[in-house]
Design a protein around this motif. Structure first.
Motif, PDB file in Angstrom:
ATOM      1  N   MET A  79      42.249  48.369  69.058  1.00 41.47           N
ATOM      2  CA  MET A  79      41.314  47.661  69.929  1.00 41.47           C
ATOM      3  C   MET A  79      40.209  46.985  69.132  1.00 41.47           C
ATOM      4  SD  MET A  79      41.089  49.902  73.460  1.00 41.47           S
ATOM      5  CE  MET A  79      40.750  51.519  72.744  1.00 41.47           C
ATOM      6  N   LEU A  80      39.784  47.598  68.020  1.00 42.31           N
ATOM      7  CA  LEU A  80      38.796  46.954  67.151  1.00 42.31           C
ATOM      8  C   LEU A  80      39.341  45.671  66.529  1.00 42.31           C
ATOM      9  CD1 LEU A  80      36.965  49.804  65.186  1.00 42.31           C
ATOM     10  CD2 LEU A  80      35.906  47.995  66.556  1.00 42.31           C
ATOM     11  N   LEU A  81      40.599  45.717  66.113  1.00 42.02           N
ATOM     12  CA  LEU A  81      41.239  44.508  65.585  1.00 42.02           C
ATOM     13  C   LEU A  81      41.246  43.403  66.624  1.00 42.02           C
ATOM     14  CD1 LEU A  81      44.296  46.034  63.655  1.00 42.02           C
ATOM     15  CD2 LEU A  81      42.354  44.798  62.645  1.00 42.02           C
ATOM     16  N   SER A  82      41.498  43.790  67.866  1.00 40.87           N
ATOM     17  CA  SER A  82      41.485  42.825  68.962  1.00 40.87           C
ATOM     18  C   SER A  82      40.119  42.156  69.097  1.00 40.87           C
ATOM     19  CB  SER A  82      41.849  43.520  70.275  1.00 40.87           C
ATOM     20  OG  SER A  82      41.465  42.738  71.388  1.00 40.87           O
ATOM     21  N   ASP A 135      46.604  40.740  73.119  1.00 46.36           N
ATOM     22  CA  ASP A 135      47.577  41.832  73.249  1.00 46.36           C
ATOM     23  C   ASP A 135      47.053  43.174  72.774  1.00 46.36           C
ATOM     24  OD1 ASP A 135      49.602  40.316  74.348  1.00 46.36           O
ATOM     25  OD2 ASP A 135      50.323  39.659  72.399  1.00 46.36           O
ATOM     26  N   PHE A 136      46.371  43.170  71.633  1.00 42.68           N
ATOM     27  CA  PHE A 136      45.974  44.448  71.049  1.00 42.68           C
ATOM     28  C   PHE A 136      45.004  45.206  71.947  1.00 42.68           C
ATOM     29  CE2 PHE A 136      47.051  44.540  66.262  1.00 42.68           C
ATOM     30  CZ  PHE A 136      48.333  44.092  66.538  1.00 42.68           C
ATOM     31  N   PHE A 137      44.260  44.503  72.775  1.00 47.60           N
ATOM     32  CA  PHE A 137      43.398  45.238  73.701  1.00 47.60           C
ATOM     33  C   PHE A 137      44.092  45.497  75.030  1.00 47.60           C
ATOM     34  CE2 PHE A 137      40.090  46.230  76.707  1.00 47.60           C
ATOM     35  CZ  PHE A 137      39.284  47.092  75.987  1.00 47.60           C
ATOM     36  N   GLN A 170      30.941  22.679  69.843  1.00 46.31           N
ATOM     37  CA  GLN A 170      30.741  23.532  68.672  1.00 46.31           C
ATOM     38  C   GLN A 170      29.715  24.630  68.954  1.00 46.31           C
ATOM     39  OE1 GLN A 170      28.671  22.293  64.860  1.00 46.31           O
ATOM     40  NE2 GLN A 170      30.768  22.533  64.082  1.00 46.31           N
ATOM     41  N   GLU A 171      28.597  24.263  69.572  1.00 46.13           N
ATOM     42  CA  GLU A 171      27.578  25.250  69.911  1.00 46.13           C
ATOM     43  C   GLU A 171      28.097  26.271  70.921  1.00 46.13           C
ATOM     44  OE1 GLU A 171      25.550  21.606  68.398  1.00 46.13           O
ATOM     45  OE2 GLU A 171      27.190  22.030  69.780  1.00 46.13           O
ATOM     46  N   ILE A 172      28.896  25.810  71.868  1.00 43.15           N
ATOM     47  CA  ILE A 172      29.471  26.705  72.882  1.00 43.15           C
ATOM     48  C   ILE A 172      30.332  27.774  72.229  1.00 43.15           C
ATOM     49  CG2 ILE A 172      31.160  26.824  74.770  1.00 43.15           C
ATOM     50  CD1 ILE A 172      30.111  24.022  75.625  1.00 43.15           C
ATOM     51  N   TRP A 173      31.238  27.355  71.358  1.00 43.52           N
ATOM     52  CA  TRP A 173      32.153  28.318  70.732  1.00 43.52           C
ATOM     53  C   TRP A 173      31.427  29.258  69.785  1.00 43.52           C
ATOM     54  CZ3 TRP A 173      35.861  28.617  73.777  1.00 43.52           C
ATOM     55  CH2 TRP A 173      36.560  27.513  74.268  1.00 43.52           C
ATOM     56  N   LEU A 174      30.375  28.789  69.111  1.00 45.52           N
ATOM     57  CA  LEU A 174      29.626  29.661  68.217  1.00 45.52           C
ATOM     58  C   LEU A 174      28.871  30.741  68.987  1.00 45.52           C
ATOM     59  CD1 LEU A 174      28.244  27.135  65.563  1.00 45.52           C
ATOM     60  CD2 LEU A 174      30.012  28.889  65.235  1.00 45.52           C
ATOM     61  N   VAL A 175      28.333  30.391  70.140  1.00 46.25           N
ATOM     62  CA  VAL A 175      27.677  31.393  70.988  1.00 46.25           C
ATOM     63  C   VAL A 175      28.680  32.446  71.445  1.00 46.25           C
ATOM     64  CG1 VAL A 175      26.590  31.760  73.247  1.00 46.25           C
ATOM     65  CG2 VAL A 175      25.799  29.914  71.770  1.00 46.25           C
ATOM     66  N   PHE A 176      29.873  32.008  71.825  1.00 49.96           N
ATOM     67  CA  PHE A 176      30.909  32.951  72.248  1.00 49.96           C
ATOM     68  C   PHE A 176      31.342  33.854  71.091  1.00 49.96           C
ATOM     69  CE2 PHE A 176      32.519  29.810  75.732  1.00 49.96           C
ATOM     70  CZ  PHE A 176      31.391  30.087  76.486  1.00 49.96           C
ATOM     71  N   ALA A 177      31.414  33.288  69.874  1.00 50.11           N
ATOM     72  CA  ALA A 177      31.795  34.081  68.704  1.00 50.11           C
ATOM     73  C   ALA A 177      30.750  35.153  68.421  1.00 50.11           C
ATOM     74  CB  ALA A 177      31.967  33.175  67.487  1.00 50.11           C
ATOM     75  N   ALA A 178      29.481  34.806  68.542  1.00 47.97           N
ATOM     76  CA  ALA A 178      28.412  35.774  68.322  1.00 47.97           C
ATOM     77  C   ALA A 178      28.487  36.902  69.354  1.00 47.97           C
ATOM     78  CB  ALA A 178      27.051  35.070  68.410  1.00 47.97           C
ATOM     79  N   TYR A 179      28.792  36.550  70.576  1.00 49.38           N
ATOM     80  CA  TYR A 179      28.945  37.552  71.636  1.00 49.38           C
ATOM     81  C   TYR A 179      30.057  38.542  71.282  1.00 49.38           C
ATOM     82  CZ  TYR A 179      30.800  39.362  76.093  1.00 49.38           C
ATOM     83  OH  TYR A 179      31.285  40.165  77.084  1.00 49.38           O
ATOM     84  N   ALA A 180      31.199  38.031  70.860  1.00 46.94           N
ATOM     85  CA  ALA A 180      32.331  38.892  70.510  1.00 46.94           C
ATOM     86  C   ALA A 180      32.001  39.787  69.320  1.00 46.94           C
ATOM     87  CB  ALA A 180      33.569  38.044  70.219  1.00 46.94           C
ATOM     88  N   LEU A 181      31.232  39.270  68.352  1.00 44.08           N
ATOM     89  CA  LEU A 181      30.875  40.055  67.175  1.00 44.08           C
ATOM     90  C   LEU A 181      29.977  41.232  67.550  1.00 44.08           C
ATOM     91  CD1 LEU A 181      30.997  40.412  64.112  1.00 44.08           C
ATOM     92  CD2 LEU A 181      29.038  38.857  63.927  1.00 44.08           C
ATOM     93  N   VAL A 224      36.314  37.116  67.694  1.00 46.71           N
ATOM     94  CA  VAL A 224      35.310  36.426  66.878  1.00 46.71           C
ATOM     95  C   VAL A 224      35.957  35.250  66.149  1.00 46.71           C
ATOM     96  CG1 VAL A 224      33.632  36.663  65.005  1.00 46.71           C
ATOM     97  CG2 VAL A 224      34.023  38.581  66.572  1.00 46.71           C
ATOM     98  N   LEU A 225      37.114  35.497  65.557  1.00 46.00           N
ATOM     99  CA  LEU A 225      37.825  34.432  64.846  1.00 46.00           C
ATOM    100  C   LEU A 225      38.322  33.347  65.793  1.00 46.00           C
ATOM    101  CD1 LEU A 225      39.933  36.573  62.335  1.00 46.00           C
ATOM    102  CD2 LEU A 225      37.767  35.381  61.914  1.00 46.00           C
ATOM    103  N   ARG A 226      38.797  33.762  66.951  1.00 44.45           N
ATOM    104  CA  ARG A 226      39.294  32.802  67.946  1.00 44.45           C
ATOM    105  C   ARG A 226      38.223  31.755  68.260  1.00 44.45           C
ATOM    106  NH1 ARG A 226      43.198  30.140  71.057  1.00 44.45           N
ATOM    107  NH2 ARG A 226      42.868  30.387  73.286  1.00 44.45           N
ATOM    108  N   PHE A 227      37.034  32.214  68.589  1.00 47.01           N
ATOM    109  CA  PHE A 227      35.955  31.299  68.952  1.00 47.01           C
ATOM    110  C   PHE A 227      35.413  30.557  67.727  1.00 47.01           C
ATOM    111  CE2 PHE A 227      35.203  34.626  72.419  1.00 47.01           C
ATOM    112  CZ  PHE A 227      35.948  33.923  73.356  1.00 47.01           C
ATOM    113  N   GLY A 228      35.305  31.259  66.599  1.00 44.38           N
ATOM    114  CA  GLY A 228      34.782  30.630  65.391  1.00 44.38           C
ATOM    115  C   GLY A 228      35.656  29.488  64.898  1.00 44.38           C
ATOM    116  N   PHE A 229      36.967  29.681  64.903  1.00 45.06           N
ATOM    117  CA  PHE A 229      37.881  28.607  64.493  1.00 45.06           C
ATOM    118  C   PHE A 229      37.802  27.415  65.444  1.00 45.06           C
ATOM    119  CE2 PHE A 229      40.784  31.954  62.341  1.00 45.06           C
ATOM    120  CZ  PHE A 229      40.071  31.816  61.149  1.00 45.06           C
ATOM    121  N   PHE A 230      37.686  27.678  66.733  1.00 44.79           N
ATOM    122  CA  PHE A 230      37.547  26.588  67.701  1.00 44.79           C
ATOM    123  C   PHE A 230      36.290  25.757  67.414  1.00 44.79           C
ATOM    124  CE2 PHE A 230      40.033  27.508  71.919  1.00 44.79           C
ATOM    125  CZ  PHE A 230      41.124  26.855  71.378  1.00 44.79           C
TER     126      PHE A 230
END
Length: 417
Positions: free
Chosen positions: A285-288, A324-326, A384-395, A293-299
């Motif tokens: 689940m941690l890997l998930s 899947d992993f989660f 870009q700003e939208i996806w970075l905010v989402f990445a920070a949330y996931a982190l 974080v990577l999903r949003f960061g790459f976007f």
């Protein structure tokens, strides 16, 4: 038809009837109907609203009063009938109410399909950890096929996508009645309490600290899932506003690009038994979570050409692990830690937290946030700003889960599931 094949067809159709419109509805909403972003957030929140009530309720009914396969079939027939009305809706308000009704019928079938598969496999002495993931992977294939049909038939911005889903849902509803019987397991004793008679005893799981924490993080991850479902295809299509990219493959076949996410799912689903037995449910689940974080960061740094295109593809690849992993390991975690008498109800609670509270929070808050802070005066979005905010949330969620959720890996428990 053997049992595994029957369940494979069930899984394929279960997610086909969702994939036909879930990823492309944003293109239909913004590009064809020209309706607003906050209204779109409300419509996507119908998945969550329905998941607050219906999966748990359906689980209770399946545990106590009705065969799970029959309830599953009835719900899909009603879902298909409701979808037929969506293309004729002319206002976002009416669209919201019809979609809400459709989701009331569909959302409980996701957890019911898991319960049906687990019951049939265990009842016939199959190893669920080994056999279920290869069956479930065909659900992802169904989702991909539906996306491709919608895009390649020229209907990613058309109401026909709902007709495609409706017809297949009706077929699935009838098919369910020919599955092996899955009778209620939680018979009501004469001296049962009122909560037991109403089938509410599964909610006692919240008294357990570890289970309560698991359900809480399920909600947070459910919010992350809705973000890419809502905006992924729209994000890629928006590159068409830049003249040099207007005719690019990413814009014209955005749904096909997004389907790489689901293709990735098929590979990661098959890897789940290995990862679960070697690393344990918590680490999986941690890997998930880190994959989100990577999903949003790459976007955030993606584009239609060169390195940007590579990042978009990488984002789609890591989605398979993120989703899947989660979701699959979480479902198996519920299966291994709850009493057999309330497992359908417990699976419903898992759905309630991920696709219920999580979906509502993710849909409404992201809709408001994007409209208020990340939408320019001309209507263009600051992707870009939208996806970075989402990445920070996931982190943040990943770090909190790593420190707060305590779970000892027991390979023997996973092996005998």
């Amino acid at each position: 038809m053997n049992l595994k094949l029957k369940l494979t067809v069930l899984s394929f159709l279960q997610f086909f009837v969702w994939g036909a419109w879930l990823i492309t509805i944003g293109v239909y909403w913004f590009g064809t109907k020209h309706w607003g972003g906050q209204e779109f957030g409300k419509v996507f929140a119908t998945l969550g609203i329905a998941s607050l009530i219906m999966p748990a309720l359906a689980g209770i009914i399946a545990d106590r009063w009705m065969n799970a396969e029959k309830l599953f079939g009835i719900l899909h027939i009603l879902y298909g009938i409701t979808l037929l009305f969506l293309p004729s809706i002319s206002t976002p308000e009416n669209f919201f109410w019809i979609m809400l009704l459709a989701m009331m019928f569909y959302m409980p079938t996701i957890s019911l399909s898991n319960s049906i598969a687990y019951y049939i496999l265990k009842n016939n002495n199959y190893d669920v950890v080994k056999v279920f993931p290869p069956i479930r992977v065909w659900g992802t294939v169904g989702f991909i096929v539906a996306m491709w049909i919608t895009n390649l038939s020229g209907n990613k911005d058309s109401g026909v996508q709902f007709y495609i889903a409706a017809v297949v849902a009706l077929v699935l509803g009838v098919y369910a009645f020919f599955l092996p019987k899955c009778p209620p397991q939680n018979l009501i004793p004469a001296n049962a309490s009122l909560s037991e008679k109403l089938g509410l005893n599964a909610f006692s799981l919240f008294k357990d600290y570890k289970m309560a924490l698991f359900f809480l993080f399920s909600m947070f991850l459910g919010a992350a899932l809705q973000l890419t479902n809502m905006y992924g295809d729209t994000y890629l299509s928006d590159f068409g506003k830049i003249p040099e990219y207007a005719e690019s493959f990413v814009v014209k076949r955005s749904t096909l690009i997004m389907s790489i996410s689901q293709i990735s799912e098929t590979l990661f689903i098959l890897a789940i038994p290995f990862f679960l037995k070697k690393y344990g449910i918590k680490n999986v689940m941690l890997l998930s979570m880190f994959a989100w974080v990577l999903r949003f960061g790459f976007f955030a740094y993606g584009g239609p050409q060169g390195i940007g295109l590579g990042l978009i593809i990488l984002s789609c690849v890591v989605y398979g692990m993120a989703f899947d992993f989660f979701n699959i390991s979480g479902s198996l975690f519920v299966e291994t830690t709850t009493d057999y008498k309330i497992r359908s109800s417990a699976q419903g609670l898992f759905m309630m937290m991920t696709n219920g509270f999580g979906a509502i929070g993710g849909s409404l808050l992201s809709g408001w946030l994007i409209q208020t802070y990340f939408t320019l005066e001309n209507g263009d979005k600051m992707w870009q700003e939208i996806w970075l905010v989402f990445a920070a949330y996931a982190l943040v969620i990943t770090i909190l889960f790593a420190f707060m959720f305590k779970h000892k890996h027991d390979p023997e428990v996973v092996a005998v599931l």
